[in-house]
Design an enzyme around this catalytic site. Structure first.
Site, PDB file in Angstrom:
ATOM      1  N   LYS A  53       0.878  -1.219   0.287  1.00  0.00           N
ATOM      2  CA  LYS A  53      -0.029  -0.570  -0.133  1.00  0.00           C
ATOM      3  C   LYS A  53       0.932   0.874   0.270  1.00  0.00           C
ATOM      4  CE  LYS A  53      -3.908  -2.195   1.895  1.00  0.00           C
ATOM      5  NZ  LYS A  53      -4.349  -3.383   3.308  1.00  0.00           N
ATOM      6  N   GLN A  97      -5.306  -2.078   9.254  1.00  0.00           N
ATOM      7  CA  GLN A  97      -4.716  -3.317   8.345  1.00  0.00           C
ATOM      8  C   GLN A  97      -5.435  -4.719   8.817  1.00  0.00           C
ATOM      9  OE1 GLN A  97      -3.125  -3.558   5.764  1.00  0.00           O
ATOM     10  NE2 GLN A  97      -3.996  -6.293   5.788  1.00  0.00           N
ATOM     11  N   ASP A 120     -11.790   2.054   3.412  1.00  0.00           N
ATOM     12  CA  ASP A 120     -12.460   0.612   2.993  1.00  0.00           C
ATOM     13  C   ASP A 120     -13.767   0.176   2.517  1.00  0.00           C
ATOM     14  OD1 ASP A 120      -9.914  -0.350   3.301  1.00  0.00           O
ATOM     15  OD2 ASP A 120      -9.439  -1.250   5.005  1.00  0.00           O
TER      16      ASP A 120
END
Ligand code: NDP
Length: 287
Positions: A53, A97, A120
């Site tokens: 990322k 994460q 997300d």
């Protein structure tokens, strides 16, 4: 005729290039898109994903700030760090994460993220907006899958779509996106009876199961679009999907490979979402 391969790496490069152009436009207005990433503990797979990322952000003109916290971090500490990023006007996207260490409740952490910065698309507010057909951002993996399906040029209205897997991250939002495209959607899971017959009825088949090569060619309708979300290790420890590519590609019309399919698309969609969130937040802040 063997299936046409849908090249996720090539499609993702186009999405990242568009994100980089949009980031440049924001930069000209004095806004540097910024993504805050929290990595708790030392799970090696998570560390690899986060490094990926960071690289994507660098290529897309996004500043990434990764906060690496020890495995024994308390839930309270992580929540405090998230609240700080929620109120930081320079941060446009926040990502935690997963998975998190046992002492931290994942739901509480996700719910703490400001929905406007939830790139997300995991917060209840954003999940709800998707379900009622008013999403601002689309969840990264399902959006990447939809983009790949649409890249085939097939008219989705009225098509039979089967999604195998009903997780909150992949299966459920995937079904919502296909429904919004006027597909007739069937969701399958571990208690589904006669999975093979359900799969064989699909014009569009999305496998998000987490079981190596479980969907075989004999379960696929000739000419179907097959999207393989799975990321597993085969008997030789090689990365593979939920679909048995060798047999499935003999029957399908279009198929995504693993690696080089859904994975790069998921990462590219995260970049697109971060830029979009930055555009909206900077406008809201009058920057
Ligand atoms: P989950 O484990 O959360 O969900 C798996 C789903 O598969 C569940 O709904 C489960 O059913 C169903 N399932 C399990 N076994 C069977 C079976 N024998 N028959 C039918 N259904 C079954 O996984 P995720 O959705 O998070 O991920 C799925 C896969 O996708 C994983 O391999 C993951 O690594 C990968 N992934 C890849 C991403 C990418 O960017 N490429 C992103 C996210 C995930 P039930 O609900 O009944 O238990």
């Amino acid at each position: 005729m063997p299936a046409k391969r849908i090249d996720g790496t090539a499609l993702a490069a186009g999405i990242k290039a568009a994100a980089a152009r949009d980031a440049q436009k924001l930069a000209e207005q004095g806004v540097r898109p910024r993504l805050a990433v929290f990595l708790v503990g030392d799970d090696p797979a998570s560390a690899i994903y986060v490094r990926g990322k960071e690289k994507d952000c660098a290529e897309s003109g996004i500043e990434s700030v990764v906060e690496r916290l020890p495995a024994d971090t308390s839930e309270e500490t992580l929540l405090e760090r998230i609240y700080a990023e929620n109120s930081n006007p320079h941060t446009h996207g926040i990502l935690v994460q997963l998975p998190l260490p046992k002492q931290i409740d994942e739901s509480r952490v996700i719910e703490a993220i400001d929905p406007a910065k939830d790139v997300d698309v995991f917060t209840p507010e954003n999940v709800g907006l998707l379900q009622i057909g008013r999403p601002f951002l689309l969840p990264c993996t399902p959006a990447g899958c939809l983009h790949m399906i649409q890249s085939t040029g097939i008219d989705l209205a009225g098509k039979e779509a089967v999604v195998v897997g009903r997780s909150n991250i992949v299966g459920k939002p995937m079904a919502a996106l296909l429904l919004a495209q006027n597909c007739t959607v069937t969701m399958c899971h571990s208690k589904t009876r006669d999975l093979a017959a359900k799969c064989a009825s699909a014009d569009i088949l999305v496998a998000a199961i987490g079981r190596a090569k479980m969907i075989t060619g004999d379960m696929i309708k000739p000419g179907a679009v097959v999207i393989d979300v799975g990321m597993n290790r085969d008997e030789n420890d090689k990365l593979c999907g939920d679909v048995d590519y060798a047999t499935a590609s003999e029957v399908a019309g279009f198929i995504t490979p693993v690696p080089g399919g859904v994975g790069p698309m998921t990462r590219a969609m995260l970049m697109a979402n971060t830029i979009k969130a930055a555009g909206r937040l900077s406008a809201a802040f009058g920057l």
